[in-house]
Design an enzyme around this catalytic site. Structure first.
Site, PDB file in Angstrom:
ATOM      1  N   ASP A 169       0.731  -1.334  -0.025  1.00 47.42           N
ATOM      2  CA  ASP A 169       0.037  -0.067   0.018  1.00 47.42           C
ATOM      3  C   ASP A 169       0.941   1.142  -0.096  1.00 47.42           C
ATOM      4  O   ASP A 169       1.881   1.104   0.317  1.00 47.42           O
ATOM      5  CB  ASP A 169      -1.080   0.164   1.252  1.00 47.42           C
ATOM      6  CG  ASP A 169      -1.851  -1.058   1.324  1.00 47.42           C
ATOM      7  OD1 ASP A 169      -2.344  -1.751   0.310  1.00 47.42           O
ATOM      8  OD2 ASP A 169      -2.148  -1.564   2.458  1.00 47.42           O
ATOM      9  N   ARG A 170       0.177   2.317  -0.672  1.00 45.49           N
ATOM     10  CA  ARG A 170       1.103   3.615  -0.575  1.00 45.49           C
ATOM     11  C   ARG A 170       1.368   4.220   0.658  1.00 45.49           C
ATOM     12  O   ARG A 170       2.462   4.683   0.762  1.00 45.49           O
ATOM     13  CB  ARG A 170       0.289   4.775  -1.495  1.00 45.49           C
ATOM     14  CG  ARG A 170       0.891   6.024  -1.532  1.00 45.49           C
ATOM     15  CD  ARG A 170       0.194   6.740  -2.508  1.00 45.49           C
ATOM     16  NE  ARG A 170       0.902   8.012  -3.129  1.00 45.49           N
ATOM     17  CZ  ARG A 170       0.674   8.722  -4.024  1.00 45.49           C
ATOM     18  NH1 ARG A 170      -0.771   8.797  -4.624  1.00 45.49           N
ATOM     19  NH2 ARG A 170       1.249   9.784  -4.200  1.00 45.49           N
TER      20      ARG A 170
END
Length: 226
Positions: free
Chosen positions: A60-61
């Site tokens: 995930d970012r």
């Protein structure tokens, strides 16, 4: 970019992703690591044509840590199959609120992705449309207000670690989406893809790569002092 490359050969490249970096392009239009690495390799190796680079798996970012990219189509195909077969061992570190929890626990839930809010819904038992999610955590360090967990993933579901830890009352530090009371200054969360272990898809050598934690946050530095 050079300092983020922790392993590279003719077939693959392993990056230590920073908080906020995209592993590949999305609807935001922000530059992704995939594009940045392609540009870096093109300049470094003075390549006249296009650079082949394929993303093997995602994180995930808001998280940091290890991401594998393939430099050849053969490596990409084999590594993608290895991910599906769970032949790549992924170990994460997570900083969570200090609560009374078992020192070690295997969590089994069922997750369904809500497309509207990009969030995983957690169910305690098998439910239509939900996929089984399994992880084991160990408490490896106690800090003043937090615990450091080491997590071994058995499955790789959307937001799995974030959702499962939130479900048992210990959301990851900074993870507002899953119940953390406060955000982190950099907008990230304290989840780090710490270690990858697998057999190289071409050379058949055993590969083990460990990613240093982000050094811009005191709590991470305290964790790595363990």
């Amino acid at each position: 970019m050079k300092d983020q490359i922790l392993y590279e050969d003719n077939h693959l490249l392993i990056i230590n992703k920073k908080v906020g970096q995209l592993v590949q392009g999305d609807k935001t239009g922000d530059e992704s690591l995939l594009d940045s690495i392609k540009n870096f390799i093109k300049i470094r190796d003075a390549k006249p044509g296009n650079v082949f680079l394929g993303l093997v798996h995602r994180i995930d970012r808001p998280t940091s840590g290890l991401v594998i990219y393939a430099k050849t189509s053969k490596a990409l195909s084999r590594l993608t199959q290895m991910v599906k077969n769970r032949e790549i061992k992924k170990t994460y570190w997570a900083v969570v609120a200090k609560e009374l929890i078992p020192q070690e626990q295997r969590l089994v839930h069922y997750l369904k992705k809500n497309e509207k809010n990009n969030k995983a819904i957690v169910f305690p038992k098998a439910t239509d449309g939900a996929k089984e999610a399994i992880l084991t955590y160990h408490v490896i360090k106690s800090l003043d207000n937090y615990l450091l967990l080491e997590i071994d993933l058995e499955t790789g579901r959307h937001h799995q670690i974030r959702a499962q830890l939130s479900k048992i009352g210990i959301p990851i530090k900074g993870d507002l989406k899953y119940g953390s009371p406060r955000s982190n200054p950099d907008g990230g969360i304290n989840l780090h893809a710490r270690k990858l272990e697998f057999i190289h898809p071409v050379t058949k050598e055993r590969i083990e790569v460990v990613a240093p934690v982000p050094q811009n946050e005191a709590i991470w530095r305290a964790c790595e002092d363990s």
